[in-house]
Design an enzyme around this catalytic site. Structure first.
Site, PDB file in Angstrom:
ATOM      1  N   HIS A   1      -1.629   1.627   7.301  1.00 12.78           N
ATOM      2  CA  HIS A   1      -2.048   1.423   5.915  1.00 12.78           C
ATOM      3  C   HIS A   1      -2.068   2.758   5.194  1.00 12.78           C
ATOM      4  CE1 HIS A   1      -4.050  -0.198   2.445  1.00 12.78           C
ATOM      5  NE2 HIS A   1      -5.043   0.668   2.580  1.00 12.78           N
TER       6      HIS A   1
ATOM      7  N   CYS B   1       0.829  -1.208   0.000  1.00  9.92           N
ATOM      8  CA  CYS B   1       0.000   0.000   0.000  1.00  9.92           C
ATOM      9  C   CYS B   1       0.864   1.258   0.000  1.00  9.92           C
ATOM     10  CB  CYS B   1      -0.960  -0.001   1.182  1.00  9.92           C
ATOM     11  SG  CYS B   1      -0.156  -0.128   2.791  1.00  9.92           S
TER      12      CYS B   1
END
Length: 286
Positions: free
Chosen positions: A233, A59
């Site tokens: 994230h 990510c």
């Protein structure tokens, strides 16, 4: 390389723009989404609005690539093929893979594309990025910019600015330039003058990333951070240069968002420009 950490906001400078255009977000979740299924009844995405597949804790890579793909002059430079004339034969692999990826992202005929070839090319230079471990987005960005600069750099002689002090004279500054230095680098100039003899000494310092507070009165896009010191994230929020709309990119998931939701107090990486960009032109691969 270090795992993602909560840090002060970092400003990524490029040479054209007003405000911050791109944002990254870090959350405590670590999703590994499946490729998005395309709905034949849904209209195609605008050019430049495509998700990126998560290849296993990538990510951080996807968010940075979305931001770079949303810088109009950089995207246009690679999509138009202009980069080919500047390619150096001994290190062209990363730049070529980057150009192919940007072209796929800007075609507008897929909900998401895979950055696997680009990661493999960069991973041959920096093997840590091929591991299935979370990396820091800022570190990844610097490695990408350095790899692209190495592939496209040319020797250039720049004239120094004239100094106001009598004994301070202008001088040439030898450097290597590329589309990367033109868009993403600035230069700090220091001059030190002796109060007795009035002799001057000079020092130039090139920067790409600055750690600094962003005044609240500026209209800008922020990179947000949600998480702890051990990881998180990353997502990206980017303004599309064709539609002028804001989009949230969370790996394969893409959604349009209102401009007021882009700015948050949890900034991590900020991409901003000094002057407004011109509207991007659409060009499809033949």
């Amino acid at each position: 390389m270090t795992p993602s950490r909560a840090r002060p906001a970092h400003a990524i400078a490029h040479s054209h723009a007003v405000g911050l255009y791109y944002a990254l977000t870090e959350r405590t979740e670590l999703p590994d989404p499946l490729p998005a299924r395309e709905d034949p009844a849904r209209p195609p995405n605008p050019p430049g609005v495509a998700g990126l597949r998560n290849l296993g804790n990538t990510c951080y890579m996807n968010a940075v690539l979305q931001c770079l793909a949303s810088v109009p002059p950089l995207a246009q430079y690679f999509r138009s093929g202009q980069y080919v004339t500047a390619l150096r034969k001994d290190c062209r692999e990363v730049a070529t893979a980057f150009a192919y990826l940007l072209t796929d992202m800007w075609l507008g005929d897929a909900d998401c594309v895979s950055p696997e070839e680009f990661r493999a090319a960069l991973g041959r230079l920096h093997p840590d990025f091929t591991k299935r471990t979370q990396q820091d987005a800022q570190e990844f960005l610097i490695y990408v910019l350095n790899a692209l600069h190495e592939a496209l750099r040319k020797y250039h002689q720049r004239s120094g600015e004239k100094r106001s002090t009598q004994r301070c004279c202008s001088r040439g500054i030898a450097s290597e330039t590329s589309i990367i230095t033109q868009l993403f680098e600035g230069q700090l100039n220091y001059s030190i003058m002796c109060l007795k003899c009035e002799n001057c000494s000079y020092r130039n310092e090139v920067f790409t990333v600055l750690s600094l507070p962003i005044p609240s009165e500026y209209e800008c896009t922020l990179q947000n951070h949600f998480g702890d010191l051990d990881g998180g994230h990353y997502t990206a929020s980017c303004r599309n240069s064709v539609t002028q709309a804001w989009y949230s990119f969370d790996d394969t998931r893409v959604s349009e968002i209102p401009a007021p939701l882009v700015q948050t107090s949890m900034a991590y990486l900020l991409f901003y420009s000094w002057q407004p960009f011109s509207k991007a032109t659409q060009k499809c691969r033949s």
